[in-house]
Write a protein that holds these residues in place. Structure first.
Motif, PDB file in Angstrom:
ATOM      1  N   ILE A 264       0.845  -1.186   0.000  1.00 43.64           N
ATOM      2  CA  ILE A 264       0.000   0.000   0.000  1.00 43.64           C
ATOM      3  C   ILE A 264       0.888   1.246   0.000  1.00 43.64           C
ATOM      4  O   ILE A 264       1.346   1.686   1.054  1.00 43.64           O
ATOM      5  CB  ILE A 264      -0.936   0.009   1.230  1.00 43.64           C
ATOM      6  CG1 ILE A 264      -1.769  -1.259   1.239  1.00 43.64           C
ATOM      7  CG2 ILE A 264      -1.814   1.254   1.232  1.00 43.64           C
ATOM      8  CD1 ILE A 264      -2.571  -1.475   2.480  1.00 43.64           C
ATOM      9  N   PRO A 265       1.150   1.785  -1.196  1.00 43.62           N
ATOM     10  CA  PRO A 265       1.905   3.034  -1.255  1.00 43.62           C
ATOM     11  C   PRO A 265       1.007   4.242  -1.010  1.00 43.62           C
ATOM     12  O   PRO A 265       1.483   5.342  -0.786  1.00 43.62           O
ATOM     13  CB  PRO A 265       2.472   3.049  -2.673  1.00 43.62           C
ATOM     14  CG  PRO A 265       1.569   2.191  -3.471  1.00 43.62           C
ATOM     15  CD  PRO A 265       0.968   1.187  -2.512  1.00 43.62           C
TER      16      PRO A 265
ATOM     17  N   LYS B  94      -2.455   6.737  -2.210  1.00 39.27           N
ATOM     18  CA  LYS B  94      -2.866   7.387  -3.456  1.00 39.27           C
ATOM     19  C   LYS B  94      -1.987   8.599  -3.748  1.00 39.27           C
ATOM     20  O   LYS B  94      -1.294   8.619  -4.730  1.00 39.27           O
ATOM     21  CB  LYS B  94      -4.341   7.757  -3.384  1.00 39.27           C
ATOM     22  CG  LYS B  94      -5.192   6.501  -3.317  1.00 39.27           C
ATOM     23  CD  LYS B  94      -6.652   6.802  -3.261  1.00 39.27           C
ATOM     24  CE  LYS B  94      -7.418   5.482  -3.178  1.00 39.27           C
ATOM     25  NZ  LYS B  94      -8.802   5.635  -2.938  1.00 39.27           N
TER      26      LYS B  94
ATOM     27  N   GLY C  40       1.301   9.720  -6.505  1.00 42.20           N
ATOM     28  CA  GLY C  40       1.664   8.571  -7.319  1.00 42.20           C
ATOM     29  C   GLY C  40       3.165   8.324  -7.379  1.00 42.20           C
ATOM     30  O   GLY C  40       3.612   7.334  -7.952  1.00 42.20           O
TER      31      GLY C  40
ATOM     32  N   LYS D 233       4.185   5.069  -5.490  1.00 46.65           N
ATOM     33  CA  LYS D 233       3.783   3.896  -6.272  1.00 46.65           C
ATOM     34  C   LYS D 233       4.767   3.667  -7.417  1.00 46.65           C
ATOM     35  O   LYS D 233       5.174   2.536  -7.678  1.00 46.65           O
ATOM     36  CB  LYS D 233       2.362   4.079  -6.810  1.00 46.65           C
ATOM     37  CG  LYS D 233       1.846   2.860  -7.570  1.00 46.65           C
ATOM     38  CD  LYS D 233       0.403   3.083  -7.995  1.00 46.65           C
ATOM     39  CE  LYS D 233      -0.150   1.887  -8.742  1.00 46.65           C
ATOM     40  NZ  LYS D 233      -1.540   2.107  -9.145  1.00 46.65           N
ATOM     41  N   LYS D 234       5.168   4.746  -8.084  1.00 43.66           N
ATOM     42  CA  LYS D 234       6.146   4.625  -9.173  1.00 43.66           C
ATOM     43  C   LYS D 234       7.467   4.088  -8.653  1.00 43.66           C
ATOM     44  O   LYS D 234       8.112   3.264  -9.299  1.00 43.66           O
ATOM     45  CB  LYS D 234       6.374   5.982  -9.844  1.00 43.66           C
ATOM     46  CG  LYS D 234       5.226   6.416 -10.713  1.00 43.66           C
ATOM     47  CD  LYS D 234       5.494   7.776 -11.314  1.00 43.66           C
ATOM     48  CE  LYS D 234       4.260   8.303 -12.022  1.00 43.66           C
ATOM     49  NZ  LYS D 234       4.410   9.694 -12.437  1.00 43.66           N
TER      50      LYS D 234
ATOM     51  N   VAL E 252       7.904   2.136  -6.023  1.00 40.46           N
ATOM     52  CA  VAL E 252       7.710   0.711  -5.721  1.00 40.46           C
ATOM     53  C   VAL E 252       7.744  -0.104  -7.016  1.00 40.46           C
ATOM     54  O   VAL E 252       8.386  -1.158  -7.077  1.00 40.46           O
ATOM     55  CB  VAL E 252       6.381   0.481  -4.961  1.00 40.46           C
ATOM     56  CG1 VAL E 252       6.063  -0.996  -4.851  1.00 40.46           C
ATOM     57  CG2 VAL E 252       6.440   1.120  -3.582  1.00 40.46           C
ATOM     58  N   LEU E 253       7.073   0.374  -8.056  1.00 38.13           N
ATOM     59  CA  LEU E 253       7.070  -0.343  -9.339  1.00 38.13           C
ATOM     60  C   LEU E 253       8.473  -0.408  -9.943  1.00 38.13           C
ATOM     61  O   LEU E 253       8.851  -1.433 -10.523  1.00 38.13           O
ATOM     62  CB  LEU E 253       6.086   0.306 -10.312  1.00 38.13           C
ATOM     63  CG  LEU E 253       4.609   0.101  -9.961  1.00 38.13           C
ATOM     64  CD1 LEU E 253       3.721   0.977 -10.837  1.00 38.13           C
ATOM     65  CD2 LEU E 253       4.219  -1.364 -10.080  1.00 38.13           C
TER      66      LEU E 253
ATOM     67  N   LYS F 232      -1.924  -4.446 -10.400  1.00 43.41           N
ATOM     68  CA  LYS F 232      -2.393  -3.159  -9.896  1.00 43.41           C
ATOM     69  C   LYS F 232      -3.875  -3.304  -9.602  1.00 43.41           C
ATOM     70  O   LYS F 232      -4.623  -3.801 -10.436  1.00 43.41           O
ATOM     71  CB  LYS F 232      -2.161  -2.064 -10.936  1.00 43.41           C
ATOM     72  CG  LYS F 232      -0.705  -1.839 -11.247  1.00 43.41           C
ATOM     73  CD  LYS F 232      -0.539  -0.864 -12.376  1.00 43.41           C
ATOM     74  CE  LYS F 232       0.920  -0.794 -12.778  1.00 43.41           C
ATOM     75  NZ  LYS F 232       1.129  -0.007 -13.992  1.00 43.41           N
TER      76      LYS F 232
ATOM     77  N   GLY G 246      -4.227   3.076  -4.925  1.00 44.69           N
ATOM     78  CA  GLY G 246      -3.149   3.089  -3.942  1.00 44.69           C
ATOM     79  C   GLY G 246      -2.756   1.727  -3.422  1.00 44.69           C
ATOM     80  O   GLY G 246      -2.238   1.608  -2.308  1.00 44.69           O
ATOM     81  N   ARG G 247      -2.959   0.676  -4.228  1.00 49.08           N
ATOM     82  CA  ARG G 247      -2.646  -0.672  -3.748  1.00 49.08           C
ATOM     83  C   ARG G 247      -2.107  -1.527  -4.890  1.00 49.08           C
ATOM     84  O   ARG G 247      -2.605  -1.463  -6.007  1.00 49.08           O
ATOM     85  CB  ARG G 247      -3.910  -1.284  -3.157  1.00 49.08           C
ATOM     86  CG  ARG G 247      -3.704  -2.644  -2.565  1.00 49.08           C
ATOM     87  CD  ARG G 247      -4.848  -3.059  -1.703  1.00 49.08           C
ATOM     88  NE  ARG G 247      -6.091  -3.197  -2.461  1.00 49.08           N
ATOM     89  CZ  ARG G 247      -7.197  -3.708  -1.972  1.00 49.08           C
ATOM     90  NH1 ARG G 247      -7.244  -4.120  -0.733  1.00 49.08           N
ATOM     91  NH2 ARG G 247      -8.269  -3.812  -2.720  1.00 49.08           N
ATOM     92  N   LEU G 248      -1.091  -2.341  -4.582  1.00 50.04           N
ATOM     93  CA  LEU G 248      -0.489  -3.286  -5.531  1.00 50.04           C
ATOM     94  C   LEU G 248      -0.454  -4.669  -4.898  1.00 50.04           C
ATOM     95  O   LEU G 248      -0.344  -4.797  -3.676  1.00 50.04           O
ATOM     96  CB  LEU G 248       0.966  -2.894  -5.835  1.00 50.04           C
ATOM     97  CG  LEU G 248       1.225  -1.533  -6.450  1.00 50.04           C
ATOM     98  CD1 LEU G 248       2.710  -1.209  -6.362  1.00 50.04           C
ATOM     99  CD2 LEU G 248       0.786  -1.534  -7.893  1.00 50.04           C
TER     100      LEU G 248
END
Length: 83
Positions: free
Chosen positions: A39-40, A42, A45, A48-49, A51-52, A69, A75-77
């Motif tokens: 959970i990065p 919302k 972003g 999240k980027k 983490v990806l 995704k 906001g979750r992966l």
């Protein structure tokens, strides 16, 4: 078994983020977890980027099966494993 990593508390501490991601990957392999929920949040972003990008590294990519995704929650992966 599903493990969960919430990055809200360490979102602005770069080294801690990588360490937390490495730790949860190690734990998933040790416990043979099928899924990690990351959970990065919302926000903008950027986390999240990050983490990806981490998950896309060649050494990390070899450790898991696929990344999903969440279509209902930006906001979750989910990171899925095949042990």
């Amino acid at each position: 078994m599903r493990l969960k990593l919430d990055l809200h508390d360490i979102f602005n501490k770069g080294r801690n983020i990588d360490q937390a991601l490495n730790d949860i990957m190690d734990e998933a392999e040790r416990k043979k977890a099928k899924t990690i929920e990351i959970i990065p949040g919302k926000g903008s972003g950027q986390l999240k980027k990050r983490v990806l990008r981490f998950l896309d590294r060649k050494d990390v990519k070899a450790r898991y099966h696929r990344v999903e995704k969440d279509s209902k929650n930006f906001g979750r992966l989910f990171v899925h494993f095949k042990h």
